[in-house]
Write a protein that holds these residues in place. Sequence first.
Motif, PDB file in Angstrom:
ATOM      1  N   SER A   1      -2.587   6.619  57.825  1.00  0.00           N
ATOM      2  CA  SER A   1      -2.478   7.600  56.742  1.00  0.00           C
ATOM      3  C   SER A   1      -3.523   7.281  55.673  1.00  0.00           C
ATOM      4  O   SER A   1      -4.082   6.183  55.631  1.00  0.00           O
ATOM      5  CB  SER A   1      -1.088   7.564  56.108  1.00  0.00           C
ATOM      6  OG  SER A   1      -0.077   7.784  57.056  1.00  0.00           O
ATOM      7  N   TYR A   2      -3.757   8.276  54.811  1.00  0.00           N
ATOM      8  CA  TYR A   2      -4.599   8.073  53.642  1.00  0.00           C
ATOM      9  C   TYR A   2      -3.800   8.423  52.392  1.00  0.00           C
ATOM     10  O   TYR A   2      -2.926   9.289  52.407  1.00  0.00           O
ATOM     11  CB  TYR A   2      -5.852   8.959  53.706  1.00  0.00           C
ATOM     12  CG  TYR A   2      -6.900   8.446  54.656  1.00  0.00           C
ATOM     13  CD1 TYR A   2      -7.830   7.496  54.246  1.00  0.00           C
ATOM     14  CD2 TYR A   2      -6.951   8.913  55.969  1.00  0.00           C
ATOM     15  CE1 TYR A   2      -8.786   7.017  55.114  1.00  0.00           C
ATOM     16  CE2 TYR A   2      -7.913   8.446  56.850  1.00  0.00           C
ATOM     17  CZ  TYR A   2      -8.829   7.501  56.415  1.00  0.00           C
ATOM     18  OH  TYR A   2      -9.776   7.031  57.286  1.00  0.00           O
TER      19      TYR A   2
ATOM     20  N   THR B   1       0.409   8.726  45.668  1.00  0.00           N
ATOM     21  CA  THR B   1       0.396  10.090  46.195  1.00  0.00           C
ATOM     22  C   THR B   1       1.187  10.151  47.496  1.00  0.00           C
ATOM     23  O   THR B   1       1.468   9.131  48.120  1.00  0.00           O
ATOM     24  CB  THR B   1      -1.049  10.557  46.481  1.00  0.00           C
ATOM     25  OG1 THR B   1      -1.636   9.689  47.463  1.00  0.00           O
ATOM     26  CG2 THR B   1      -1.886  10.539  45.208  1.00  0.00           C
ATOM     27  N   ASP B   2       1.525  11.350  47.890  1.00  0.00           N
ATOM     28  CA  ASP B   2       2.111  11.534  49.218  1.00  0.00           C
ATOM     29  C   ASP B   2       1.006  11.329  50.253  1.00  0.00           C
ATOM     30  O   ASP B   2      -0.062  11.960  50.162  1.00  0.00           O
ATOM     31  CB  ASP B   2       2.688  12.941  49.355  1.00  0.00           C
ATOM     32  CG  ASP B   2       3.923  13.140  48.479  1.00  0.00           C
ATOM     33  OD1 ASP B   2       4.747  12.210  48.432  1.00  0.00           O
ATOM     34  OD2 ASP B   2       4.036  14.200  47.855  1.00  0.00           O
ATOM     35  N   PRO B   3       1.223  10.455  51.220  1.00  0.00           N
ATOM     36  CA  PRO B   3       0.159  10.140  52.183  1.00  0.00           C
ATOM     37  C   PRO B   3      -0.133  11.301  53.124  1.00  0.00           C
ATOM     38  O   PRO B   3       0.738  12.126  53.405  1.00  0.00           O
ATOM     39  CB  PRO B   3       0.715   8.933  52.935  1.00  0.00           C
ATOM     40  CG  PRO B   3       2.199   9.075  52.819  1.00  0.00           C
ATOM     41  CD  PRO B   3       2.459   9.694  51.480  1.00  0.00           C
TER      42      PRO B   3
ATOM     43  N   LYS C   1       5.664   5.882  52.130  1.00  0.00           N
ATOM     44  CA  LYS C   1       6.147   6.881  51.198  1.00  0.00           C
ATOM     45  C   LYS C   1       5.584   6.614  49.811  1.00  0.00           C
ATOM     46  O   LYS C   1       5.289   5.475  49.458  1.00  0.00           O
ATOM     47  CB  LYS C   1       7.682   6.867  51.158  1.00  0.00           C
ATOM     48  CG  LYS C   1       8.323   7.281  52.477  1.00  0.00           C
ATOM     49  CD  LYS C   1       9.847   7.309  52.388  1.00  0.00           C
ATOM     50  CE  LYS C   1      10.454   7.753  53.711  1.00  0.00           C
ATOM     51  NZ  LYS C   1      11.934   7.791  53.666  1.00  0.00           N
ATOM     52  N   LYS C   2       5.427   7.662  49.071  1.00  0.00           N
ATOM     53  CA  LYS C   2       4.927   7.551  47.703  1.00  0.00           C
ATOM     54  C   LYS C   2       5.781   6.551  46.912  1.00  0.00           C
ATOM     55  O   LYS C   2       7.003   6.543  47.011  1.00  0.00           O
ATOM     56  CB  LYS C   2       4.988   8.931  47.029  1.00  0.00           C
ATOM     57  CG  LYS C   2       4.463   8.956  45.602  1.00  0.00           C
ATOM     58  CD  LYS C   2       4.530  10.373  45.035  1.00  0.00           C
ATOM     59  CE  LYS C   2       4.043  10.406  43.594  1.00  0.00           C
ATOM     60  NZ  LYS C   2       4.115  11.780  43.033  1.00  0.00           N
TER      61      LYS C   2
ATOM     62  N   VAL D   1      -1.201  -2.299  54.184  1.00  0.00           N
ATOM     63  CA  VAL D   1      -0.009  -2.440  55.003  1.00  0.00           C
ATOM     64  C   VAL D   1       1.227  -2.391  54.103  1.00  0.00           C
ATOM     65  O   VAL D   1       1.284  -3.124  53.107  1.00  0.00           O
ATOM     66  CB  VAL D   1      -0.033  -3.784  55.775  1.00  0.00           C
ATOM     67  CG1 VAL D   1       1.234  -3.950  56.597  1.00  0.00           C
ATOM     68  CG2 VAL D   1      -1.272  -3.876  56.648  1.00  0.00           C
ATOM     69  N   PRO D   2       2.204  -1.524  54.397  1.00  0.00           N
ATOM     70  CA  PRO D   2       3.446  -1.538  53.608  1.00  0.00           C
ATOM     71  C   PRO D   2       4.094  -2.917  53.651  1.00  0.00           C
ATOM     72  O   PRO D   2       4.160  -3.547  54.708  1.00  0.00           O
ATOM     73  CB  PRO D   2       4.311  -0.482  54.302  1.00  0.00           C
ATOM     74  CG  PRO D   2       3.329   0.434  54.976  1.00  0.00           C
ATOM     75  CD  PRO D   2       2.203  -0.450  55.407  1.00  0.00           C
ATOM     76  N   ASN D   3       4.577  -3.369  52.505  1.00  0.00           N
ATOM     77  CA  ASN D   3       5.102  -4.733  52.415  1.00  0.00           C
ATOM     78  C   ASN D   3       6.167  -4.790  51.342  1.00  0.00           C
ATOM     79  O   ASN D   3       6.008  -4.216  50.261  1.00  0.00           O
ATOM     80  CB  ASN D   3       3.966  -5.706  52.076  1.00  0.00           C
ATOM     81  CG  ASN D   3       4.354  -7.155  52.307  1.00  0.00           C
ATOM     82  OD1 ASN D   3       5.516  -7.472  52.570  1.00  0.00           O
ATOM     83  ND2 ASN D   3       3.377  -8.043  52.228  1.00  0.00           N
TER      84      ASN D   3
END
Length: 540
Positions: free
Chosen positions: A420-421, A475-477, A501-502, A534-536
């Motif tokens: 995603s961006y 932002t919303d990805p 998620k934002k 990376v989500p963490n």
Amino acid sequence: MMSDGFFKNVGIDSIGFYTPQFYLDLDDLAINRKIDPKKFRDGLLLHEMRIPDPNEDCVTMSVKAAQNALIRGQVDPKTIDAIFVGTETITYAVKSVSNILADILGVSPNSITQDIYNACAGATLAILNAIAMIENGIINKALVIGVDISSYDMHSPGEPTQGAGAVALILTKNPRIAAFSHKFGKVSGNVNDFYRAAGQKNAKVFGKYSVDSYLNFQMAAFDDLNKHIGEIQADYYAFHAPFSKLPVKFVQKLIVERSQHFVNYILNSNPKPPRSRLTSKLPSIRYSLKHFPSLISKILLQNGYSRSVIDTVLQKASHYREHFFPHLNVPMHFGNMYSASVWAQINYILENHSHSNDVIYFGSYGSGATCISGLLKVMPKFDSVLKNYPKVEDYIQNKVRRTYEEYELIKMGRFHTTLSYGQIIPHEINNNRGIELHYCDEGCLIASHEGLNRCPQGHSGNHKIFYPLYALLTTDPIENYDFTDTTPLFQGNVRILGKPKKGMLLEYDMRRVQIKIKDHANAEGLLNWVPTYVPNSHTY
């Protein structure tokens, strides 16, 4: 205790570790291979193996380990004037990994860079290079990285031993963590125990012959160091671990074939108890050691020791399991990290078990074959650096499980990573930590070196961008399935793995990207490395 005269004034000033977050539980592999899981858990002493993301490589893992070492020790990268990388997982046939890292990490431009390739002993040989250059005033401070991804054919005996990881050590005079011994043991010879053919991804290993080579060379390096310094007196012993059971086998061999040393070691030393007791918590280690008392008793009787001496040795030896085996928790959970293997174990000993003035013996084996042994003495203020996170234990605990089916797709090169961006701001806990990179308008990573800070393919632009270590997604990805598309980077976006998620916390990482070839034939095979968050849920 060994006197300070045995040790140099050069050693480890900071250390950092990294391993991929994805892992495969070896019970899952065993079930799908129709093998009793106990063969892996008890026979090899392995529980899990780490699986790199399809676009993780030795550059991306080295960057993370190096950042952890720099930040942990509060070391300015501009004070680093040498980078040595020990690896057998190269990115290019010709072009050093160390050159790439020097620019990404922002070390001094007046630095020495070198890759050292000698199977699993590469990082240790890099350390010897760094020590010599520091002692001779050629350099002041070296960043040494051991990094590898071990890969074997599916269904092969080596498959359950696969792993990945990186260790970064900062070496200097007056080290805060540990000092190296003046003498090292060494042995080398042409042995065909293991190899990977040119152009091949997977290595080949010769089973029992390879085990015999490991045991033989470890003993020869131990004897050579003993010859140079007299009786080795160490509080902890760490050995390269292709799988966790192999160092246990070597300790058994040491007891059998060097019983005099073993008895002297047990009777004449009084090591402090480790700061953390681990072997009692690991059923696999308890299982592998249950025959040790009878083995010790049998060997000492054969060598003419009295029953009273044997009883004393057995009584004291029960405490020494904590000094030979707690660090096997590292290969149990990460698999074979080749050049990073023994240094990740030493890192674990330093973080969890050792005390000031403790001595650590290491035996660093590289197939083909070579083995280097040496000693480290723990410095009085070692914990002033090692109290800082992340620690090896954090990587053991914080992980994401892959299914067997996902593992199989990754091995076959058919696993597709979700990308995603989105836009970010530095997280409130970031504290100015991060990395600064230069990219052209097409997203190619370009040099920062004055006069050459442009894209060799002729693309315009030189964007200097700071990427925070910890960021907040604002932002919303937007999902993007083209992993090679880097143009959104210059629209205020960053790449993010998965479907975040934002408002989510993100941690900086990198991934390799194959550059798209347009009008420049010389760009064929050119690689690119792009910041990828990376989500963490964990921050340090």
